[in-house]
Design a protein around this motif. Structure first.
Motif, short mmCIF file in Angstrom:
data_model
loop_
_atom_site.label_atom_id
_atom_site.label_comp_id
_atom_site.label_asym_id
_atom_site.label_seq_id
_atom_site.Cartn_x
_atom_site.Cartn_y
_atom_site.Cartn_z
N TRP A 130 8.77 -9.06 3.82
CA TRP A 130 7.39 -8.59 3.68
C TRP A 130 6.27 -9.44 3.11
CZ3 TRP A 130 4.92 -4.67 5.67
CH2 TRP A 130 3.69 -4.23 4.98
N LEU A 168 4.91 4.68 -8.33
CA LEU A 168 5.98 5.16 -7.15
C LEU A 168 6.98 4.58 -7.02
CD1 LEU A 168 6.17 7.03 -4.84
CD2 LEU A 168 4.79 5.33 -3.54
N TRP A 195 -3.32 11.94 11.01
CA TRP A 195 -2.19 12.16 9.93
C TRP A 195 -1.76 13.77 10.46
CZ3 TRP A 195 0.31 9.24 6.76
CH2 TRP A 195 -0.27 8.45 6.36
N ALA A 238 11.75 11.79 -1.99
CA ALA A 238 11.77 10.22 -1.82
C ALA A 238 11.68 10.24 -0.07
CB ALA A 238 13.01 9.74 -2.40
N LEU A 239 12.57 10.72 0.50
CA LEU A 239 12.64 10.60 1.89
C LEU A 239 11.29 10.86 2.71
CD1 LEU A 239 16.29 11.55 2.70
CD2 LEU A 239 15.28 9.05 3.02
N VAL A 263 7.51 -2.12 -0.03
CA VAL A 263 5.99 -2.32 0.65
C VAL A 263 5.31 -1.55 -0.35
CG1 VAL A 263 6.73 -1.96 2.88
CG2 VAL A 263 6.19 -0.07 1.91
N THR A 264 5.83 -1.26 -1.56
CA THR A 264 5.04 -0.25 -2.33
C THR A 264 4.88 -1.33 -3.88
OG1 THR A 264 6.08 1.71 -1.88
CG2 THR A 264 5.08 1.58 -4.08
N LEU A 311 11.01 5.63 -6.83
CA LEU A 311 11.95 5.46 -5.61
C LEU A 311 13.19 4.31 -6.32
CD1 LEU A 311 9.09 4.51 -3.12
CD2 LEU A 311 10.85 6.55 -2.94
N VAL A 344 11.11 1.00 1.40
CA VAL A 344 9.70 1.74 1.04
C VAL A 344 9.37 1.13 -0.54
CG1 VAL A 344 8.73 3.80 0.12
CG2 VAL A 344 10.39 3.50 2.43
N ILE A 357 -0.77 5.00 0.74
CA ILE A 357 -0.35 5.89 2.04
C ILE A 357 0.24 7.22 1.70
CG2 ILE A 357 0.85 5.58 3.92
CD1 ILE A 357 0.94 2.63 4.18
N ALA A 358 0.83 7.15 0.82
CA ALA A 358 1.55 8.47 0.51
C ALA A 358 0.54 9.44 -0.10
CB ALA A 358 2.60 8.30 -0.65
N LEU A 389 17.40 3.57 3.79
CA LEU A 389 15.87 3.93 4.29
C LEU A 389 14.79 3.58 3.24
CD1 LEU A 389 16.63 7.36 6.06
CD2 LEU A 389 15.90 5.19 7.19
N LEU A 390 15.26 3.79 1.87
CA LEU A 390 14.33 3.69 0.77
C LEU A 390 14.18 2.30 0.26
CD1 LEU A 390 15.33 6.67 -1.43
CD2 LEU A 390 13.45 6.55 0.43
N PHE A 433 1.95 3.19 8.49
CA PHE A 433 2.07 1.93 9.27
C PHE A 433 1.99 2.01 10.70
CE2 PHE A 433 4.06 0.40 5.37
CZ PHE A 433 3.13 -0.62 4.92
N TRP A 450 8.39 10.74 1.38
CA TRP A 450 7.25 9.51 1.04
C TRP A 450 7.84 8.64 2.06
CZ3 TRP A 450 8.28 9.65 -4.92
CH2 TRP A 450 7.19 10.78 -5.28
N ALA A 451 9.02 7.93 2.12
CA ALA A 451 9.66 7.15 3.04
C ALA A 451 9.02 7.50 4.67
CB ALA A 451 10.94 6.82 3.21
N LEU A 476 6.22 9.28 5.52
CA LEU A 476 4.71 9.29 5.14
C LEU A 476 4.43 7.81 5.20
CD1 LEU A 476 3.33 11.49 2.54
CD2 LEU A 476 2.84 11.51 4.78
N ILE A 477 5.14 6.82 4.61
CA ILE A 477 4.65 5.51 4.56
C ILE A 477 4.81 5.05 5.81
CG2 ILE A 477 5.17 3.27 3.50
CD1 ILE A 477 5.50 4.80 0.76
N PRO A 508 0.57 -1.15 -0.04
CA PRO A 508 0.09 0.10 -0.05
C PRO A 508 0.66 1.28 -0.13
CG PRO A 508 0.16 -0.87 2.14
CD PRO A 508 1.12 -1.74 1.51
N GLY A 509 2.09 1.18 -0.36
CA GLY A 509 2.99 2.20 -0.31
C GLY A 509 2.46 3.64 -1.03
N LEU A 510 1.88 3.47 -2.38
CA LEU A 510 1.31 4.54 -3.08
C LEU A 510 0.14 5.21 -2.24
CD1 LEU A 510 1.29 6.05 -5.67
CD2 LEU A 510 -0.15 4.24 -6.65
#
Lengths: 658, 256
Positions: free
Chosen positions: A332, A246, B86, B62-63, A285-286, A250, A282, A175-176, A278-279, B73, B65-66, B68-69, A171-173
């Motif tokens: 995941w 997305l 939020w 990008a970070l 999960v996307t 990334l 992400v 959620i963003a 870190l990415l 969760f 978004w990281a 936010l995602i 659900p990454g996209l």
């Protein structure tokens, strides 16, 4: 002449035949290498020019005018005017040509190039918005739209999505985009468009910066990005509201971080590694496939670095990233119990078997430039499509070995010789580019085109770099003059237009078409879906055709039956003129509440392959359901006709499923 | 500390805009940087990543978004995926990152490369371009709104909340008014009839019709017909009622 001179001095000794052959071979190889592998000094453009914002503004205004013309063309297309196509493609070509010319000329500031590319990327995104301005265009977009609506309305993740059960598990996209809706009050559709616009922005920038970092040339990077844009996925598939969009952006950022590690000073490497670290989760999960490709790419970089006998490479960091990237997807997958083998497995197996039979049989199983409805694309569009692929092939031919031996300008003197390859990043991109022809072969098969289309987007990153290298290092001089750079921009514009044709994403809008996703979307279908939600309530089990099922799932918030969700196949319900035991069994086994019948389907063949579910057309002799087949529900006394909206009718079948 | 204060102010402005119910587009202008840029930008500073100017933008987004995602969760775990959730998550993240960036020892890794100055004519050109793009989309929306290849006249009949009660409705989704008349018929009898009425564009009309018992007591097929000018049948629905079954089952299967 001294007395100690050689007795045969001044005479030419006869060359032994072996030596002559060796010299001839060396000369021949030198000639061949000059064509396919020589890296002339000074081919890389110096970037000492000043930025000219007025050029950027000029490009933006040109694109704006072309977008207005495109909107006019789409209006003409809806009205059925034949000139719409000419106006659409002319405006599109002018738009891309102007941006490509401004971005790919020699002697331009890097930010000027980047700004022109960003403007072009956004304009191509807006083309899609103009094509389908009141709702999403693609089938897949609605599948993810449902997941987004679930997150926003139910305020929970992982809610069931019957049309694409795997979507809520990645659900990454969604959620963003969800906080954009929650905090701004925007409707989900414009919020999703805004999210995709931002994704496109990042993808273009990350791509440019990665190429520029690897090549040391902003011009090469700009040309490479333009070639990437000519891929079949860039405008359509990676411009849609779907998880891969997305994830792809990334992926570019992550790979950009990994590939720049070998060029960063050791003190700065860990910071970029940390960003990648870190990415990577992400991406995981996307989108599943992109996470696997991310892992494969980082493993590729690690292998190249381990195999290169050079000190000072960031091997430990890349190995660490590779371990994380490889471990993350299965972790995941098991955490959310994603049915990956059920979802991806059949696609890949069918694609491989289709490809094998293609290679053995020698004739493609897919007809190019002809839709399922039998309509062939006009000659000009077919030509653009062919030009796009051929030019990428030519670029790969002239650029592949150059990419394998590519080194940054000035690096030759600074570093020690005796290295098997100067840049692991460049070699990786060359290998990725070499995968492009394989993806084209996949696209020649009827079941493998989807795999080819998805992998093609990633292969295009490598192909873009290799093609750009062939432009700057093989045709370098001839394409620097006014005529040359205009020709280059023209070819790039044709390639991008050809990519759009080959991707089948955006053409001129017509009025309603049968099973054509965005072109089937019209206010009546949306109104019926809204009625279902309002009058019938949410989460009824509904059976519908391809178009109405996505509308019922999103606007109607119904549970639409899908074989992906383990439900029975439903096409037999519609074909055939009687409601027998088999049909009643489907209703009972699927626990069907309502059947939506679209009486417009017999009008023509489906644009995108099927009416109700994949394979239904071939199962029924490539003929549409007859009107009398669709009218069979009328005759059953226990079936209620609860909605009549003209061409769309809804039946309540709850009494007969008992 | 100034950065922390600015972060706090911005977050409060987002909240105030929400409470003042500003237009979503204005709120989006305010919210978008808080969601998609500043968290990543501040994280880059915390991580001391040496990247400046335009090159920093994709990393920052990008970070963001990281973050936010990851926040999504966390909010899901606390069952707080709401507007308040939020707001709390993004606000807290912004302030914490601003404090962390300010507290990092030593000078900033690299001063951000200033973007070259942009002149008035270029700004005007960009504004014109933005206007043209918005105009193109607006034109497309208008065209799509007027592209109605099929008339939108919905007519429905579903079970009501009581036994032998029917909910009959009609909606005119077209841009012109319509003259219609409703009739409900049973087997050999007229159950309900109304004089002609005008359905305005976008108007919905609903009727609850009670079906009287018949002497025979058996199931009866009820038909509702929407008639147009000259009593031409525009739409029709039907259902069989009368046999033993639970009333009011419409929408009862929700959540299965």
């Amino acid at each position: 002449m001294s007395s100690t001179a050689e007795p045969h001095a001044g005479m030419t000794l006869p060359v032994p035949p072996d030596a002559r052959r060796a010299r001839l071979a060396a000369r021949g190889w030198a000639a061949v290498w000059a064509v396919i592998g020589r890296l002339p000094a000074g081919a890389v453009d110096p970037s000492d020019a000043r930025i000219r914002w007025r050029v950027v503004a000029g490009v933006a205004v040109l694109n704006g005018v072309c977008l207005v013309l495109n909107a006019v063309a789409q209006g003409m297309g809806r009205a059925g005017q034949p000139q719409a196509g000419a106006l659409f493609w002319t405006a599109m070509l002018v738009m891309v040509f102007g941006s490509a010319l401004a971005a790919s000329r020699p002697g331009v500031h890097r930010l000027e190039r980047l700004a022109c590319l960003v403007v072009l990327g956004q304009s191509l995104h807006l083309l899609k918005v103009i094509f389908s301005p009141i709702g999403f265009y693609g089938f897949d977009e609605y599948l993810h739209y449902r997941t987004l609506l679930d997150i926003v309305e139910l305020q929970t993740l992982f809610a069931s999505n019957s049309l694409l059960p795997i979507s809520p598990l990645y659900p990454g996209l969604e959620i963003a985009v969800a906080p954009l809706i929650a905090l701004t009050g925007l409707a989900p559709f414009p919020a999703a468009l805004l999210g995709i616009s931002l994704t496109r922005f990042v993808a273009v920038m990350a791509c440019f910066l990665m190429f520029e970092r690897i090549s040391g040339s902003s011009r090469l990077a700009a040309i490479a990005v333009l070639v990437v844009m000519s891929g079949t996925s860039f405008v359509g598939f990676h411009g849609q509201f779907a998880y891969e969009t997305l994830a792809f952006a990334l992926f570019l950022v992550v790979i950009g971080c990994v590939l720049r590690l070998e060029q960063e000073p050791p003190s700065m490497r860990w910071q970029f590694a940390l960003v990648a670290l870190l990415l990577i989760p992400v991406v995981t999960v996307t989108h599943h496939l992109t996470s696997y490709l991310t892992a494969a790419t980082i493993v590729g970089v690690a292998v190249l670095m381990l195999a290169r006998p050079m000190p000072g490479q960031p091997r430990a960091l890349v190995l660490l990233l590779a371990v994380v990237a490889v471990a993350a997807p299965p972790l995941w997958k098991s955490a959310v119990s994603a049915p990956m083998s059920d979802y991806l497995g059949p696609h890949i197996m069918h694609a491989l078997s289709d490809m094998q039979s293609l290679l053995l049989r020698g004739s493609p199983s897919r007809t190019f430039f002809v839709g399922t409805d039998g309509v062939q694309a006009p000659l000009a569009l077919r030509l653009m499509g062919v030009i796009s692929v051929v030019m990428i092939g030519v670029g790969l031919f002239f650029g592949f070995f150059r990419a394998l031996t590519f080194r940054l300008p000035g690096e030759r003197e600074a570093r020690k010789p005796r290295r098997p390859w100067p840049s692991s990043a460049s070699v990786l991109l060359a290998l990725a580019g070499a995968a492009f022809p394989v993806t084209v072969i996949f696209k020649m098969t009827s079941t493998g085109w989807e795999v080819g289309n998805r992998l093609g987007a990633f292969a295009m990153i490598g192909a873009g770099f290799v093609c750009a290298l062939s432009v700057t290092h093989f045709w370098g001089r001839s394409l620097r003059g006014r005529t040359g750079r205009t020709a280059l921009a023209g070819v790039l514009a044709l390639m991008i237009a050809g990519g759009i044709v080959n991707g089948g994403a955006l053409l001129v809008r017509t009025s309603y078409q049968v099973s054509a996703d965005g072109q089937s979307l019209e206010p009546l279908g949306i109104a019926v879906a809204g009625w279902m939600r309002q009058v019938l309530g949410e989460n009824n089990r509904v059976v519908a055709d391809r178009t109405n099922s996505i509308l019922a799932s999103t606007y109607g918030r119904q549970n639409v039956l899908s074989t992906l969700n383990g439900d029975p196949a439903i096409a037999d319900l519609y074909f055939g003129d009687r409601l027998g035991a088999h049909e009643r069994n489907i209703i009972a086994a699927g626990f069907v509440d309502y059947i939506l019948v679209d009486l417009r389907l017999p009008m023509s063949a489906p644009k995108f392959g099927h009416y109700y579910e994949p394979g239904d057309l071939s199962q029924y002799d490539n003929l549409p359901p007859r009107q009398r087949d669709l009218a069979k529900f009328e005759r059953h006394p226990e079936i209620a006709r609860v909605l009549d909206a003209g061409p769309v009718v809804v039946y309540d079948v709850r009494k007969i499923r008992r | 500390m100034m950065r922390v204060g600015l972060a706090l102010l911005w977050v409060l402005a987002v909240r105030a805009a929400a409470q003042a119910e500003l237009h979503p587009v204005l709120r989006a202008c305010l919210v978008l940087p808080v969601l998609s840029f500043f968290p990543g930008y501040l994280l880059l500073r915390v991580l001391r990543v040496r990247v400046g100017g335009a090159d920093m933008i994709p990393f920052a987004i990008a970070l963001s978004w990281a973050i936010l995602i990851a926040s999504g969760f966390v909010l899901h775990a606390f069952q707080a995926l709401s507007e308040e959730g939020w707001f709390a998550a993004t606000g807290t993240t912004m302030v914490v990152l601003a404090v962390a960036a300010a507290a990092m020892p030593g000078p900033a890794p690299q001063p951000p490369t200033p973007l070259p100055r942009i002149d008035g004519l270029a700004i005007a050109g960009l504004a014109v371009a933005a206007g043209l793009a918005v105009g193109a989309v607006a034109l497309a929306v208008w065209q799509a709104g007027n592209d109605r290849p099929f008339e939108i006249l919905e007519f429905w009949m579903v079970e009501g909340s009581q036994p032998r009660e029917l909910l009959i409705g009609m909606r005119n989704g077209d841009l012109d008014e319509r003259h219609v008349r409703l009739e409900v018929r049973g087997v050999g009898r007229l159950i309900h009839s109304e004089p002609a009425m005008v359905l305005e564009p976008g108007q919905t009309v609903q009727r609850i019709v009670r079906v009287p018992f018949r002497d025979t007591g058996s199931a009866e097929r009820i038909s509702a017909v929407l008639l147009g000018e000259g009593d031409r049948i525009l739409r029709h629905t039907h259902m069989t009622i009368g046999e033993a079954r639970e009333p009011g089952r419409i929408g009862m299967e929700a959540g299965r």
